[in-house]
Design an enzyme around this catalytic site. Sequence first.
Site, PDB file in Angstrom:
ATOM      1  N   SER A 110       0.852  -1.184   0.000  1.00  0.00           N
ATOM      2  CA  SER A 110       0.000   0.000   0.000  1.00  0.00           C
ATOM      3  C   SER A 110       0.895   1.243   0.000  1.00  0.00           C
ATOM      4  O   SER A 110       1.841   1.333   0.777  1.00  0.00           O
ATOM      5  CB  SER A 110      -0.889  -0.001   1.246  1.00  0.00           C
ATOM      6  N   SER A 132      -1.840   1.983  -8.072  1.00  0.00           N
ATOM      7  CA  SER A 132      -2.996   2.558  -8.753  1.00  0.00           C
ATOM      8  C   SER A 132      -2.598   3.749  -9.614  1.00  0.00           C
ATOM      9  O   SER A 132      -3.052   3.887 -10.763  1.00  0.00           O
ATOM     10  CB  SER A 132      -4.059   2.988  -7.739  1.00  0.00           C
ATOM     11  N   SER A 184      -2.361  -7.785  -3.498  1.00  0.00           N
ATOM     12  CA  SER A 184      -2.239  -9.229  -3.768  1.00  0.00           C
ATOM     13  C   SER A 184      -0.986  -9.792  -3.096  1.00  0.00           C
ATOM     14  O   SER A 184      -0.033 -10.153  -3.765  1.00  0.00           O
ATOM     15  CB  SER A 184      -2.249  -9.516  -5.269  1.00  0.00           C
TER      16      SER A 184
END
EC number: 2.7.1.25
Length: 198
Positions: free
Chosen positions: A35, A40, A107
Amino acid sequence: MAVENITWHDASVTRKERNRKNEHESFVLWFTGLSGSGKSTLANAVSRKLFEDDKQTYVLDGDNIRHGLNNDLGFSPEDRKENIRRIGEVSKLFVDAGYIVSTAFISPYREDRQQVRQLLQDGEFIEIYVECSLETCEERDPKGLYRKARNGDIPSFTGISSPYEEPESPELVVNTEENSIEGAADLIVDYLKGKELL
């Protein structure tokens, strides 16, 4: 799990026909990393470049998917596994539809990523390890999740109280500490051109 009383129907339009019309191959760019590593942001930057080059492209984002398709799942190991299984199946559909699909999911488990790879044909699953140190990800902390995890407000948070298994042999490693998002996106597009996928 075996499913009874259903029959597979072949489509009247094949994937090869779609790829020929699109003038490019279809495949999955699987962005994995901690994260805050930039998955993204990078997936969207690549998608924008491909779109502007007239490619059929779509981004499946971890948070966005959990607002809809996977809003019934938590973050236990079992739910994480099911989260990735579903995304693998959705990604396979996008590939069949002729798209370049970018998936941005932590993942964390190698086994889950390998299972998605096995859903697809050789060369259709391109694992991209978005490499970034835990320290830098924690400094960035764009969603404030690391702070909450350190305070004990988020149990089973990857990198803090839950493991992240780095890819052992990804197709591509992109370090977002050493590269800008623009530079990292260019590296990925150059890789795809080198493989004659575009």
